[in-house]
Design an enzyme around this catalytic site. Sequence first.
Site, PDB file in Angstrom:
ATOM      1  N   ARG A  22      16.895   4.216  30.331  1.00  0.00           N
ATOM      2  CA  ARG A  22      16.517   2.883  29.884  1.00  0.00           C
ATOM      3  C   ARG A  22      17.757   1.995  29.851  1.00  0.00           C
ATOM      4  O   ARG A  22      18.893   2.484  29.849  1.00  0.00           O
ATOM      5  CB  ARG A  22      15.883   2.947  28.494  1.00  0.00           C
ATOM      6  N   LYS A  92      12.459  12.246  20.387  1.00  0.00           N
ATOM      7  CA  LYS A  92      11.347  11.800  19.538  1.00  0.00           C
ATOM      8  C   LYS A  92      10.406  10.849  20.277  1.00  0.00           C
ATOM      9  O   LYS A  92       9.293  10.614  19.820  1.00  0.00           O
ATOM     10  CB  LYS A  92      11.867  11.144  18.255  1.00  0.00           C
ATOM     11  N   ASP A  93      10.835  10.306  21.439  1.00  0.00           N
ATOM     12  CA  ASP A  93       9.974   9.433  22.235  1.00  0.00           C
ATOM     13  C   ASP A  93       9.041  10.211  23.153  1.00  0.00           C
ATOM     14  O   ASP A  93       8.106   9.629  23.720  1.00  0.00           O
ATOM     15  CB  ASP A  93      10.827   8.494  23.107  1.00  0.00           C
ATOM     16  N   SER A 145       8.884   1.679  11.909  1.00  0.00           N
ATOM     17  CA  SER A 145       8.271   2.997  11.812  1.00  0.00           C
ATOM     18  C   SER A 145       7.309   3.123  10.633  1.00  0.00           C
ATOM     19  O   SER A 145       7.734   3.008   9.474  1.00  0.00           O
ATOM     20  CB  SER A 145       9.377   4.062  11.670  1.00  0.00           C
ATOM     21  N   ARG A 147       6.199   5.859   9.571  1.00  0.00           N
ATOM     22  CA  ARG A 147       6.731   7.018   8.842  1.00  0.00           C
ATOM     23  C   ARG A 147       7.751   6.588   7.785  1.00  0.00           C
ATOM     24  O   ARG A 147       7.708   7.032   6.634  1.00  0.00           O
ATOM     25  CB  ARG A 147       7.399   7.984   9.839  1.00  0.00           C
ATOM     26  N   ARG A 148       8.661   5.712   8.180  1.00  0.00           N
ATOM     27  CA  ARG A 148       9.673   5.243   7.235  1.00  0.00           C
ATOM     28  C   ARG A 148       9.033   4.382   6.145  1.00  0.00           C
ATOM     29  O   ARG A 148       9.397   4.487   4.971  1.00  0.00           O
ATOM     30  CB  ARG A 148      10.759   4.453   7.973  1.00  0.00           C
ATOM     31  N   ARG A 169      10.885  -5.195  15.392  1.00  0.00           N
ATOM     32  CA  ARG A 169      11.162  -4.631  16.713  1.00  0.00           C
ATOM     33  C   ARG A 169      12.558  -5.074  17.103  1.00  0.00           C
ATOM     34  O   ARG A 169      13.165  -5.917  16.482  1.00  0.00           O
ATOM     35  CB  ARG A 169      10.162  -5.157  17.753  1.00  0.00           C
ATOM     36  N   GLY A 170      13.039  -4.511  18.206  1.00  0.00           N
ATOM     37  CA  GLY A 170      14.321  -4.970  18.741  1.00  0.00           C
ATOM     38  C   GLY A 170      15.359  -3.869  18.801  1.00  0.00           C
ATOM     39  O   GLY A 170      15.188  -2.795  18.233  1.00  0.00           O
ATOM     40  N   ARG A 175      18.199  -5.706  15.010  1.00  0.00           N
ATOM     41  CA  ARG A 175      17.753  -5.227  13.700  1.00  0.00           C
ATOM     42  C   ARG A 175      18.807  -5.438  12.632  1.00  0.00           C
ATOM     43  O   ARG A 175      18.511  -5.909  11.534  1.00  0.00           O
ATOM     44  CB  ARG A 175      17.351  -3.753  13.805  1.00  0.00           C
ATOM     45  N   CYS A 262      -0.485   6.986  17.220  1.00  0.00           N
ATOM     46  CA  CYS A 262       0.829   6.345  17.275  1.00  0.00           C
ATOM     47  C   CYS A 262       1.177   5.609  15.987  1.00  0.00           C
ATOM     48  O   CYS A 262       2.342   5.354  15.707  1.00  0.00           O
ATOM     49  CB  CYS A 262       0.875   5.382  18.457  1.00  0.00           C
TER      50      CYS A 262
END
Length: 336
Positions: A22, A92-93, A145, A147-148, A169-170, A175, A262
């Site tokens: 990426r 993790k992706d 996230s 999760r966070r 995002r970003g 961030r 997701c």
Amino acid sequence: MNGQPLTDQAPAATAALRLGTRRSALAMAQSGMVAREVTRVTGRPVELVEITTYGDTSKEALAQIGGTGVFVSALRDALLERRIDFAVHSLKDLPTAEPEGLVLAAVPAREDVRDALVAREGLALGELVEKLAGAGRAARIGTGSPRRMAQLNAWARGRGAQIETVAIRGNVDTRIGFVSSGELDAVVLATAGLNRLGRAAEITEHLDPELMVPAPGQGALAIECTTADAELAAALSALDHAPTRVAVAAERALLATLEAGCSAPVAALATWGHEYELQLEGVVGTVDGATLLKMSANGPIVLDETAEQQAAALGRALAARLLDAGAAALMGERAR
């Protein structure tokens, strides 16, 4: 072999390998690290091939565009089309389903698994919340996230504290910029990413896994190539770190068994104890932190050719216990 290539094989031995990555600063840093190691073990130069993924261009929240996999599919397409020789992903992706025609050639030694807080005035989480409570407002903490969010909100509820989790995002610069601009009071990022970018000094607190269990595979990298290129896969396997590979196999098996969508707040961390014992912790909750299921399991792992299967069995067993305790109802729509 004595390590000296035959004359008629020299051109192939020195041809550059094409590594798909990426375009983000973090992805480029990670891929650069791997490229140097691949050159070290193969003696061949490595050329970085930048590939834009849907996850990079979309402005939608990750939970809305598919989360896991959106940073991976374009790289995998490039592999299967032979436009690149191998790819590097943040593990993790990676979707948990094994893709046809591709092989996970190596999982290098894991970086720090913890999440990190980057907060105004260099404050730790407790200090930040307390200071802003004194000013009559909740701390605004950004993360992309669920999760966070779930674990931060559960932590705040447990303390009777007020926080506001804000979806963002970003890239890392964007961030952290939310904090330096004053738009947010803090953001939560992966420690591994900040370390790899040389930005560890900006971390104001490492969040202990007791508070914040990481994402399955967090801190680990995945090196992928095609099954057709057995020679390259064998060469790349020199970078594999068996303890890391086995640990993430347990975490990913838990995730796969939960069939987590997701947007599901799911966390998992496998750590090694004494005598080759693997300790696995799994967390499923609601984003608001009102309900958080946290369970653990452990078992001995023999580091042989069946080690990943042993670890995966541990992950599936813990996921089954979480499901029996009502995890499915907490996760919203489950992946199929």
